[in-house]
Scaffold this motif. Structure first.
Motif: not given
Length: 153
Positions: A55, A58, A144, A147, A151
């Motif tokens: 990730g 991102e 995860n 992510k 969030e």
């Protein structure tokens, strides 16, 4: 001592896998996800590092830099980075100064045996070096984690 939401983190964070001093000012103008993990090359720690690796683009787009911390040596960190192609620095906190300062060096237990160790914790730090969020212990979703950070903003 432990650092909490609203506290400013220190300028000097430690040395990375290359023996280079890592400073908060290295991340000027960026948010920092500073994550503490128990050991290189263990299943949960590998899943977490690989989630952050996968990730990473991102996270950068969202304004985050990533740095990991464990009490493993610079050599161990370099092998871990090489093995899993990690694109971010890992701080070697062999003297346990950072884990103690951040309050993540705590008593743990496994199979009824008590010992001291690093509690998996991620500190989300703003552009001014102020802790804005803390994700601790079992709340860290190792598979995860990128992510999860995105969030939280």
């Amino acid at each position: 001592m432990a650092l909490y939401i609203g506290d400013k983190i220190p300028e000097i964070l430690g040395t990375d896998q290359n023996g280079k001093t890592v400073k908060m000012s290295d991340f000027a103008g960026k948010k920092l996800a500073l994550y503490f993990y128990p050991r290189d090359n263990t299943p949960g720690c590998t899943a977490q590092a690989c989630s952050l690796r996968d990730g990473y683009t991102e996270l950068l787009r969202a304004g985050y830099e990533i740095a990991g911390v464990s009490i493993d040596s610079e050599t161990s960190h370099q092998k871990f980075i090489d093995k899993f192609s990690l694109p971010f620095p890992l701080i070697a906190d062999t003297d346990k100064k950072l884990v103690e300062l951040f309050g993540v060096w705590q008593e743990k237990s496994m199979a009824g045996k008590k010992y001291m160790g690093t509690v998996r914790t991620t500190f989300l730090i703003d552009e001014n070096g102020i802790i804005r969020h803390i994700i601790e212990g079992r709340k860290v979703d190792t598979k995860n984690h990128a992510k999860q950070i995105l969030e939280m903003g």
